[in-house]
Write an enzyme that holds these catalytic residues in place. Structure first.
Site, mmCIF file in Angstrom:
data_model
loop_
_atom_site.group_PDB
_atom_site.id
_atom_site.type_symbol
_atom_site.label_atom_id
_atom_site.label_comp_id
_atom_site.label_asym_id
_atom_site.label_seq_id
_atom_site.Cartn_x
_atom_site.Cartn_y
_atom_site.Cartn_z
ATOM 1 C CB THR A 240 -32.751 16.066 -59.738
ATOM 2 O OG1 THR A 240 -32.114 15.093 -58.817
ATOM 3 C CG2 THR A 240 -32.820 16.909 -58.620
ATOM 4 C CD GLU B 12 -32.303 19.875 -56.146
ATOM 5 O OE1 GLU B 12 -32.099 20.118 -57.025
ATOM 6 O OE2 GLU B 12 -30.995 18.821 -56.221
ATOM 7 C CE LYS C 268 -11.773 19.574 -58.936
ATOM 8 N NZ LYS C 268 -12.653 18.653 -60.017
ATOM 9 C CD1 TRP D 240 -9.894 23.609 -59.985
ATOM 10 C CD2 TRP D 240 -12.242 24.492 -58.525
ATOM 11 N NE1 TRP D 240 -10.564 22.978 -58.867
ATOM 12 C CE2 TRP D 240 -11.696 23.773 -58.202
ATOM 13 C CE3 TRP D 240 -13.092 25.364 -58.797
ATOM 14 C CZ2 TRP D 240 -12.162 23.727 -57.192
ATOM 15 C CZ3 TRP D 240 -13.522 25.264 -57.533
ATOM 16 C CH2 TRP D 240 -13.717 23.951 -56.587
HETATM 17 P P1 ADP Z 1 -31.285 19.305 -64.142
HETATM 18 O O1 ADP Z 1 -29.702 19.727 -64.758
HETATM 19 O O2 ADP Z 1 -30.083 18.382 -62.923
HETATM 20 O O3 ADP Z 1 -32.302 18.477 -65.317
HETATM 21 P P2 ADP Z 1 -31.658 21.405 -63.118
HETATM 22 O O4 ADP Z 1 -32.653 21.896 -63.876
HETATM 23 O O5 ADP Z 1 -32.882 21.358 -61.784
HETATM 24 O O6 ADP Z 1 -31.749 20.117 -62.923
HETATM 25 O O7 ADP Z 1 -30.782 22.327 -63.099
HETATM 26 C C1 ADP Z 1 -30.333 23.221 -62.151
HETATM 27 C C2 ADP Z 1 -28.463 23.385 -62.310
HETATM 28 O O8 ADP Z 1 -28.500 23.997 -63.943
HETATM 29 C C3 ADP Z 1 -28.404 24.483 -61.789
HETATM 30 O O9 ADP Z 1 -27.510 23.342 -60.071
HETATM 31 C C4 ADP Z 1 -27.174 24.878 -62.506
HETATM 32 O O10 ADP Z 1 -25.884 24.160 -62.561
HETATM 33 C C5 ADP Z 1 -27.899 24.859 -63.918
HETATM 34 N N1 ADP Z 1 -28.007 26.365 -63.953
HETATM 35 C C6 ADP Z 1 -29.555 26.746 -63.396
HETATM 36 N N2 ADP Z 1 -29.761 27.598 -64.502
HETATM 37 C C7 ADP Z 1 -28.224 28.374 -64.784
HETATM 38 C C8 ADP Z 1 -27.277 29.997 -65.567
HETATM 39 N N3 ADP Z 1 -28.387 30.659 -65.614
HETATM 40 N N4 ADP Z 1 -26.383 29.562 -65.748
HETATM 41 C C9 ADP Z 1 -25.654 28.525 -65.712
HETATM 42 N N5 ADP Z 1 -26.092 26.958 -64.816
HETATM 43 C C10 ADP Z 1 -27.325 27.127 -64.794
#
Ligand code: ADP
Length: 543
Positions: free
Chosen positions: A183, A328, A437, A442
């Protein structure tokens, strides 16, 4: 009493075996890193992936060893995935857009033995290879003529040359590791998610549900989402599983390059983060081009603004499927396909649901809790921590980083804040660390930025919470205008007026370029750093 059905280990080599046996002539088309278009087939990819397995075995790679890739989406990268996973080694995808220090940390942490890299990544590797002593060999994913000068390594073509196309794949337990993806480490060091053959196989079956990716043998799929990002959303498995044609954009993801592939390859389905499709839509607007073949786009990775959903449908008759997921989760977590109740509504009334991240497919369980783990109501209003469990959800990070990551019921905390409504639609309101916040309440940064991104002059919009003397934090809207546009703060505030609660209204608007992170998402950490110590206009500070 045991059932009497055959016990077939769910290993991913069976997916490409199936693709080659039943769809062997189906094309895989690549915009090559070296330029030009290369056409190959699942049959040829299968044969060459076996040659790679044999070459890796000859080098001494054994099941469980990590073999890394630092590459964009190309046919050789697909061969690398299957060649490495099929023989039981672990394919570790590295993101070329990460900072050098992060790559060094990840490579050393994973103890990668071999690195398969695009020739275009030579400038990155030049800096980091001396700091990665465990890498025994670099294999450039190209032919001899394009091997970068002055760096160690051999070409992929020479590495696999002379090897046999026969190699026994599989034969190990389905629980064995297949892939490794870190990640991006927005908090702390990057952490490795270690996919198993079983989790990837079951994720493929899940993705192929009609209400998830719903691919078919007749589809031509443009996989823009990179193979180094969150398991390529499972598409590198689901396309060969059904025999869909796979179209791979290499490293070119600008509007013109994507449009060319959509047209020449008659692409019916594509998948990417919103910023990629934003660029495509801007290019279409500029050129007046149409999308006669495209039927469906899968958009996820960050929230999909309404303006994208509407443009695709109203101007080009393309259906947008809004997906949410994370590395994950392999990564699919939910999909915004209309259920019967929503589908029966007029299109405008469907929009609030289409903007949500959607419902959980078979294979994913979800719940919302407060900070103490107490279950929250599914009323579409109450915000809470979104927790998930399923056959393709991580139960621990590689080498135990981060410790125990599941609650007592086996749920993983996604780090997202969300609502769940009575129809089962989940909506992300923010990442926990991005929530604003204000006076104990929120504010959802995502909701404001999605509306602002719909302003005709906006190319991108981001909202961050900045320290405020009275309210703890207040929202600042940052807008990147389309090329050649000028705008005033009032134009944007007026545009938001009536669309969001009054107390959510950003206290200031700044016009600036918006930085994108390594996976094409808006990098809020950088924005917050840039505006650290920002002084609100005097009137705002006193409000
Ligand atoms: P990173 O962005 O940390 O490199 P990931 O690709 O695993 O790693 O990101 C997952 C995160 O991306 C989710 O936990 C969420 O916050 C965000 N995310 C993914 N898809 C969406 C979506 N359709 N709308 C909003 N947030 C999203």
């Amino acid at each position: 009493m045991q059932g009497l059905m055959q016990d077939w280990p769910l290993t991913v080599d069976r997916i490409l075996d199936h693709g080659a046996s039943w769809h062997g002539g189906r094309e895989v088309v690549t915009r090559a890193i070296e330029g030009g278009i290369v056409r190959t087939t699942y049959g040829q990819i299968h044969a060459r992936a076996k040659k790679l397995s044999n070459a890796l075995l000859e080098h001494g790679i054994r099941p469980g060893d990590r073999v890394a890739t630092l590459a964009f989406n190309t046919y050789r990268h697909i061969e690398a995935w299957y060649g490495v996973m099929g023989m039981g080694a672990v394919c570790h995808t590295l993101n070329p857009r990460l900072f050098a220090e992060q790559l060094v940390y990840i490579i050393n942490h994973a103890e990668d033995r071999i690195l398969l890299a695009d020739s275009s990544t030579a400038p990155i590797l030049q800096g980091i290879l001396p700091q990665c002593p465990k890498i025994e060999k670099v294999i450039w994913l190209t032919s001899d003529t394009h091997v970068p000068a002055g760096l160690p390594g051999v070409s992929y073509e020479s590495f696999i040359a002379g090897q046999s196309e026969v190699c026994a794949w599989g034969g190990f337990p389905e629980s064995q590791a297949a892939g490794l993806c870190y990640t991006s480490g927005t908090t702390g060091n990057p952490k490795g998610v270690l996919y198993s053959h079983r989790s990837n196989y079951l994720h493929t079956m899940m993705s192929l549900q009609a209400d998830v990716q719903g691919l078919s043998a007749a589809d031509n799929v443009l996989m823009v989402v990179p193979m180094f990002h969150a398991n390529a959303w499972g598409l590198a498995f689901s396309a060969p599983a059904v025999g869909a044609k796979l179209v791979l954009p290499g490293s070119q993801m600008d509007g013109a390059a994507i449009l060319e592939l959509l047209e020449t390859e008659q692409v019916s389905v594509s998948a990417a983060v919103p910023t990629v499709f934003q660029m495509l839509l801007q290019h279409l607007e500029k050129t007046g081009a149409q999308l006669p073949y495209l039927k469906k786009v899968l958009i996820g990775g960050s929230a999909c603004p309404e303006s994208i959903i509407r443009s695709f449908r109203d101007k080009y008759d393309v259906e947008v499927l809004h997906l949410w997921g994370m590395t994950e989760m392999s990564p699919v977590g939910s999909v915004g396909v209309p259920c019967a109740t929503v589908a029966a509504l007029p299109y405008d009334e469907q929009m609030p649901y289409r903007l949500k991240q959607g419902r959980a497919p078979l294979g994913v369980d979800m719940k919302l809790t407060d900070d103490d783990g107490k279950l929250l109501p599914q009323d579409g209003q109450t915000f809470g921590r979104l927790k998930v469990r399923g056959h393709s959800v991580a139960r621990a990070y590689f080498k135990g980083e981060g410790g125990d990551i599941l609650d007592a019921d086996g749920y993983f905390d996604t780090g997202d804040v969300a609502t769940l409504d009575a129809l089962g639609y989940m909506q992300i309101t923010d990442r926990a660390k991005d929530v604003i916040k204000s006076g104990g309440e929120w504010i959802s940064s995502i909701e404001i930025e999605n509306i602002a991104a719909g302003h005709p002059k906006a190319a991108l919009a981001a909202v961050v919470g900045l320290v405020h003397p009275k309210w703890d934090e207040r929202p600042l809207l940052i807008v990147q205008l389309k090329p050649g546009e000028t705008a005033t703060k009032e134009e944007f505030l007026h545009f938001l007026d009536g669309k969001i609660a009054k107390w959510w209204m950003p206290n200031d608007v700044v016009f600036d370029t918006i930085p994108l992170g390594a996976t094409g998402k808006i990098d809020k950490k950088l924005i917050r750093q840039k505006f650290d110590g920002y002084h609100w206009p005097e009137a705002v500070a006193a409000e």
